[in-house]
Design an enzyme around this catalytic site. Sequence first.
Site, PDB file in Angstrom:
ATOM      1  N   HIS A   2       0.800  -1.229   0.000  1.00 17.20           N
ATOM      2  CA  HIS A   2       0.000   0.000   0.000  1.00 17.20           C
ATOM      3  C   HIS A   2       0.832   1.280   0.000  1.00 17.20           C
ATOM      4  O   HIS A   2       0.292   2.366  -0.104  1.00 17.20           O
ATOM      5  CB  HIS A   2      -0.944   0.027   1.204  1.00 17.20           C
ATOM      6  CG  HIS A   2      -0.234   0.308   2.494  1.00 17.20           C
ATOM      7  ND1 HIS A   2       0.502  -0.634   3.151  1.00 17.20           N
ATOM      8  CD2 HIS A   2      -0.117   1.448   3.222  1.00 17.20           C
ATOM      9  CE1 HIS A   2       1.028  -0.104   4.235  1.00 17.20           C
ATOM     10  NE2 HIS A   2       0.675   1.160   4.310  1.00 17.20           N
TER      11      HIS A   2
HETATM   12  C1  UD1 Z   1      -2.114   5.261   6.101  1.00 15.58           C
HETATM   13  C2  UD1 Z   1      -0.820   5.702   6.788  1.00 15.58           C
HETATM   14  C3  UD1 Z   1       0.233   4.611   6.629  1.00 15.58           C
HETATM   15  C4  UD1 Z   1      -0.285   3.282   7.109  1.00 15.58           C
HETATM   16  C5  UD1 Z   1      -1.575   2.967   6.373  1.00 15.58           C
HETATM   17  C6  UD1 Z   1      -2.184   1.655   6.771  1.00 15.58           C
HETATM   18  C7  UD1 Z   1      -0.316   8.103   6.781  1.00 15.58           C
HETATM   19  C8  UD1 Z   1       0.502   9.162   6.159  1.00 15.58           C
HETATM   20  N1  UD1 Z   1      -0.286   6.910   6.179  1.00 15.58           N
HETATM   21  O1  UD1 Z   1      -1.843   5.134   4.722  1.00 15.58           O
HETATM   22  O2  UD1 Z   1       1.367   4.962   7.418  1.00 15.58           O
HETATM   23  O3  UD1 Z   1       0.685   2.278   6.853  1.00 15.58           O
HETATM   24  O4  UD1 Z   1      -2.507   4.010   6.637  1.00 15.58           O
HETATM   25  O5  UD1 Z   1      -3.313   1.381   6.017  1.00 15.58           O
HETATM   26  O6  UD1 Z   1      -0.952   8.341   7.783  1.00 15.58           O
HETATM   27  N2  UD1 Z   1      -9.287   4.676   1.899  1.00 15.58           N
HETATM   28  C9  UD1 Z   1     -10.504   4.068   1.840  1.00 15.58           C
HETATM   29  N3  UD1 Z   1     -11.095   3.700   3.027  1.00 15.58           N
HETATM   30  C10 UD1 Z   1     -10.526   3.921   4.225  1.00 15.58           C
HETATM   31  C11 UD1 Z   1      -9.284   4.560   4.268  1.00 15.58           C
HETATM   32  C12 UD1 Z   1      -8.673   4.928   3.114  1.00 15.58           C
HETATM   33  O7  UD1 Z   1     -11.045   3.838   0.788  1.00 15.58           O
HETATM   34  O8  UD1 Z   1     -11.129   3.562   5.254  1.00 15.58           O
HETATM   35  C13 UD1 Z   1      -8.603   5.044   0.650  1.00 15.58           C
HETATM   36  C14 UD1 Z   1      -8.886   6.451   0.220  1.00 15.58           C
HETATM   37  O9  UD1 Z   1      -8.967   6.462  -1.176  1.00 15.58           O
HETATM   38  C15 UD1 Z   1      -7.641   7.188   0.652  1.00 15.58           C
HETATM   39  C16 UD1 Z   1      -6.571   6.116   0.479  1.00 15.58           C
HETATM   40  O10 UD1 Z   1      -7.218   4.897   0.818  1.00 15.58           O
HETATM   41  O11 UD1 Z   1      -7.428   8.324  -0.105  1.00 15.58           O
HETATM   42  C17 UD1 Z   1      -5.370   6.305   1.370  1.00 15.58           C
HETATM   43  O12 UD1 Z   1      -5.761   6.435   2.746  1.00 15.58           O
HETATM   44  P1  UD1 Z   1      -4.837   7.294   3.746  1.00 15.58           P
HETATM   45  O13 UD1 Z   1      -5.350   7.201   5.127  1.00 15.58           O
HETATM   46  O14 UD1 Z   1      -4.612   8.656   3.178  1.00 15.58           O
HETATM   47  O15 UD1 Z   1      -3.432   6.597   3.642  1.00 15.58           O
HETATM   48  P2  UD1 Z   1      -3.024   5.056   3.671  1.00 15.58           P
HETATM   49  O16 UD1 Z   1      -2.424   4.744   2.351  1.00 15.58           O
HETATM   50  O17 UD1 Z   1      -4.124   4.179   4.156  1.00 15.58           O
END
Ligand code: UD1
Length: 361
Positions: free
Chosen positions: A204
């Site tokens: 991821h």
């Molecule tokens: C975040 C953390 C990362 C951790 C990871 C675990 C930061 C900078 N990054 O990254 O350190 O390893 O979580 O998963 O804090 N999304 C959904 N549903 C959700 C959450 C996210 O669809 O419940 C999608 C959205 O499109 C979002 C993307 O995932 O834009 C990324 O989510 P985000 O929380 O920004 O970062 P992660 O890649 O999950």
Amino acid sequence: MKTVLVSGARPNFMKIAPVVRAFRERDYRDFVIVHTGQHYDYAMSQVFFEELGLPEPDHCLNAGSGSHAEQTGKIMVEFEKVCREIQPDVIVVVGDVNSTLACSIVGKKLCCRVAHVEAGLRSRDLSMPEEINRIVTDAIADICFASEKSGVANLRAEGKSDGQVHFVGNVMIDTLHYQLAALQQRAPLTGKRSNGNYAVVTLHRPSNVDDAVVLGGILDALAEIASVLPVKFPVHPRTSRRLEECRMLERIEGSGIELMPPLSYKDFLALWKDASVVLTDSGGLQEETTALGIPCLTLRTSTERPVTVTEGTNVLVGNRRDDILRAFAACGDERRGSPRIPEMWDGQAAGRIADILLKDA
Ligand code: UD1
């Protein structure tokens, strides 16, 4: 003493669960759980509360997704309102996600004591948002709980005093022990790990999934691995979106790579604990595989968790197709010696944290 426990994203939930348990065992009830809403899907959030026995959060900030600034800013604005209302003495943040950073800054500026669980880890790679989150959080934290010795050394080198740094072990491993015992009660094991004869993959990191060429190279390697060993791949929402955007799903079909939705803690544990090998870019999984002695190929060139390489089963492989395949071919080699369980990864880290926090309560 009133304490706020901050949780926001998937890897946070298994870190606060043992702290909550340790508080309750010590009959300490004056704490509230704040969920920032950084992760919000049922499969990325609520199912963990249910499975890990966490109480419903007392406050939900509903921050959701966005750019780093949007997400961090929204959490800060909402968290400040909650803190003004409940007037906590201590804010406990865990890990290295944006919620960790946002809430420690708010807490510190409101003159609360900030305690950071999993402090001192450093990848030395400032292109990782998590590295920035770690450095800033530790710089302002009053109490730093380190999970491995490298964390203690980093914090001391950055000017933290002896009294601020506590080597307590790894709360993630507390949850692993606890949940593994529950799993084994349901289906008693023979005492020997069964070899599932499959590989488990998680992916991821922006550095691995955002660039189509990099992601394509990783998928090529996984497809080759899948021709000799089934590959099971629970897909993070960010990765899932990228696979669709880059039209890579057709490439995966028929390759032997089995895609599945994000799994709950218990379902995922039941899967990876019997894997022959894990390929991942997760931080926590590097530690968990070390704790169970399962070979782990980390698709990164650095790790903030060096003990998993020096003592555990982790090998840093990078994200290029040929490097991944070479490491996969070598991962059965006995030359790697016998892995050791890192010091203090004994399932009791949260108890040590609670004792330190409650000493002056
Ligand atoms: C975040 C953390 C990362 C951790 C990871 C675990 C930061 C900078 N990054 O990254 O350190 O390893 O979580 O998963 O804090 N999304 C959904 N549903 C959700 C959450 C996210 O669809 O419940 C999608 C959205 O499109 C979002 C993307 O995932 O834009 C990324 O989510 P985000 O929380 O920004 O970062 P992660 O890649 O999950």
